[in-house]
Every structure is written in structure tokens, then in C-alpha cells.
Motif scaffolding. Structure first.
Motif, short mmCIF file in Angstrom:
data_model
loop_
_atom_site.label_atom_id
_atom_site.label_comp_id
_atom_site.label_asym_id
_atom_site.label_seq_id
_atom_site.Cartn_x
_atom_site.Cartn_y
_atom_site.Cartn_z
N ASN A 144 -6.11 2.57 0.61
CA ASN A 144 -6.75 1.49 1.37
C ASN A 144 -8.24 1.38 1.01
O ASN A 144 -8.76 0.28 0.78
N LYS A 145 -8.91 2.52 0.96
CA LYS A 145 -10.35 2.54 0.64
C LYS A 145 -10.59 2.03 -0.79
O LYS A 145 -11.51 1.23 -1.04
N SER A 175 -4.27 -7.80 -2.96
CA SER A 175 -3.49 -6.65 -3.47
C SER A 175 -2.89 -6.88 -4.87
O SER A 175 -1.93 -6.21 -5.25
N GLN A 232 0.83 -1.20 0.00
CA GLN A 232 0.00 0.00 0.00
C GLN A 232 0.87 1.26 0.00
O GLN A 232 0.52 2.26 -0.61
N GLY A 266 -11.62 -4.69 -4.40
CA GLY A 266 -11.71 -6.08 -3.96
C GLY A 266 -13.16 -6.56 -3.95
O GLY A 266 -13.46 -7.68 -4.39
N GLU A 267 -14.06 -5.70 -3.47
CA GLU A 267 -15.49 -6.05 -3.43
C GLU A 267 -16.05 -6.23 -4.84
O GLU A 267 -16.98 -7.02 -5.06
N LYS A 307 -10.17 -1.71 -1.07
CA LYS A 307 -11.34 -2.39 -0.50
C LYS A 307 -12.49 -2.41 -1.52
O LYS A 307 -13.12 -3.46 -1.76
N GLU A 308 -12.74 -1.28 -2.17
CA GLU A 308 -13.82 -1.19 -3.16
C GLU A 308 -13.52 -2.08 -4.38
O GLU A 308 -14.41 -2.77 -4.89
#
Length: 296
Positions: free
Chosen positions: A38-39, A53, A23, A45-46, A42-43
Motif C-alpha cells: 500500500n505504501k 493500480s 493489492q 502514484g505520487e 502511494k509513493e
């Protein structure tokens, strides 16, 4: 899903990396804050675009609409300010320290995975055939009226090829090939941030070009390399002929079509680069300063 600019930046960085990025490395590569990285991860990944990563096949597919698919070189002109060298050689083929000017651009284009390459030629056009030995994928487009009109005549010939495409002035000496990138979030023009410029430059607000003009303060000096996404490339195929047919239209530079004549139809970002990344050799004096072999 449609990517946000921040999601795009993170996904493109992952796609272009030769190894898994932390990151902290993504923060450095994108210029985004660690929290935003980070945010975004996460998005992504969803959405199934990133796993552990690393970019997934779905992530690569999501980037496909943003990929540069072709390159068009405007290379028809005479290069009068580089006389006497250009009396027998088109300016893009002039050698600087042993290497043709255009080769640096072509090498960067190929390195970015672009294999659909077009060169609009005019003056001493047959000499460009020598490029086929090193770059057999090149296709040539002929501009028979290069000496009767400005470079809008070359864009007329290439106007149906400008979707997901780079457009290059072919006489730029490239020092940093990494400024030719594989993915673009939107249409953009390269520009060098300047406190003062006497050259063609952009007035920029919130990263978007608002005006193209000659000379300015706290502006971005224009570099003759731009990228046009699918939507804007389609508009250009319609707007270039309209501008060309206007009174005095043959005197336009092609860039004035989206940046001046029909600027309300476009939202073009500026993509910043450094003065050291690229050099436009305008005069024989400048050529001699860079390559001492001409100073005889």
C-alpha cells in the motif's frame, strides 16, 4: 527518482502482470506485506509511475535501467563427463526427451523479451549453427582456446557484453522458465537454499553473497545463471582481463572474478530458486536416469 527495492518489486510485478492486480495479489507476487504494498503504491502514484493500480508509461521508463537487455551463453567446453554422447555433439545440443538442453534456456530468454543473444562456442562449434533455424537472432563468438583454459577464456571474449546481461552456463536443463526474469534490481546469482551441499555454493548474509566455496552447511547451492547490471558489467570488462593475466589466471572459472578475486568491488545478491526449477546433468548416468532412451 531512484527506486527503492520495495518500490521496484511492486512496479516490476505490475509491469509483468497480464491483468490488473489487487493489492492482495501484489502482496503474493512480491512477498511484501500488505502495508508495504500500500505504501509503495502511494509513493509510486505520487511519482506518476502508477495510476489506478496500473503501471504508466513513466513507470515503464523508470524500470528501463533494470531491464535485462542481452544474454551471453558460455558453451565452448567439451563436456567430458557426458561421454560418449558428447563425442559427436556439444553438451548444450544434447537432446533430453527430444529437446536440446539449450533450447529451454533460449526459449525462456526470448519469453523475457531479450533478443540480443550471444553464444560463446568452441568444441564442435559449427554444430551450433543449427540453432539459427529456430533462433535467427543469435550471434556467435568463437573461443579457439577452450581446451587450453577454463571458462574464463570464454568470458574474455564476451567481456564487453556483460552490462545489463544474463550469463548462462549453456548446459542447464530448465524446468521453470519463470526464473528467467525481465527486470533485476541489482546484480544477482541464482542459488538453491540447502541445509548441506557438496557442490559449489554461496555463503550469504542479508541476501548478499559473501563467499563462494565448494561444500557447506546452511548455504545456497550455486546455479550457473547470473545477471549483471550496467555498473557491474562495466567492472567485469576491466577485471576479467586482469584476472586472466594473473599467474594461473587461465585456470579460473569466470565467476571467481567477481565472487573471489575482486569480490570487494562487487555486491552480488542471491536470487533464490528451487531444486526442481533447474537441473545440471553432469554425468552420462544422470542423463540416462532422466531420459530412458539413452539407457540401452
Amino acid at each position: 527518482m531512484e527506486l527503492t527495492k520495495k518500490q521496484f518489486d511492486v512496479l516490476a510485478a505490475l509491469a509483468l502482470a497480464s491483468e490488473k492486480l489487487t493489492q492482495r495479489q501484489l502482496e503474493e507476487a512480491t512477498g511484501l506485506s500488505l502495508g508495504t504494498v500500500n505504501k509503495s503504491l502511494k509513493e509510486l502514484g505520487e511519482a506518476g509511475y502508477v495510476s489506478d493500480s496500473e503501471i504508466t508509461k513513466a513507470g515503464l521508463n523508470a524500470l528501463e535501467p533494470y531491464r535485462a537487455k542481452r544474454a551471453v551463453f558460455i558453451a565452448a567446453g567439451f563436456g567430458s563427463r557426458l561421454v560418449p554422447v558428447t563425442l559427436n555433439t556439444p553438451k548444450p545440443l544434447v537432446r533430453v526427451n527430444g529437446k536440446r538442453i539449450i533450447d529451454g534456456l533460449l526459449d525462456a530468454v526470448v519469453a523475457a523479451g531479450i533478443t540480443e543473444i550471444y553464444i560463446v562456442r568452441g568444441y564442435l562449434g559449427e554444430q551450433f549453427d543449427q540453432l539459427l533455424y529456430k533462433y535467427p537472432m543469435i550471434k556467435f563468438l568463437e573461443n579457439p582456446i577452450y581446451n587450453e583454459a577454463n571458462n574464463i577464456s570464454s568470458s574474455m571474449i564476451a567481456r564487453h557484453l556483460l552490462q545489463n546481461a544474463y550469463v548462462f552456463e549453456a548446459d542447464l536443463l530448465l524446468s521453470n522458465p519463470e526464473i528467467i526474469t525481465k527486470y533485476h534490481y541489482t546484480s544477482d546469482f541464482l542459488g538453491i537454499p540447502m541445509e548441506r551441499s557438496d557442490d559449489w555454493c554461496f555463503e550469504v548474509k542479508d541476501g548478499i553473497i559473501k563467499e563462494q566455496k565448494v561444500g557447506g552447511y546452511n548455504c545456497h547451492q550455486m546455479v550457473g545463471i547470473s545477471y549483471w547490471n550496467g555498473e557491474d558489467g562495466k567492472k567485469l570488462s576491466e577485471d576479467i582481463p586482469k584476472a586472466y593475466d594473473m599467474p594461473g589466471g587461465r585456470e579460473f572459472y569466470w565467476e571467481q572474478v567477481p565472487l573471489k578475486v575482486f569480490k570487494d568491488r562487487y555486491k552480488v545478491a542471491v536470487r533464490e530458486c528451487k531444486m526442481s526449477d533447474i537441473v545440471e546433468i553432469d554425468t552420462f548416468k544422470e542423463l540416462k536416469a532422466i531420459d530412458k532412451s539413452y539407457d540401452v
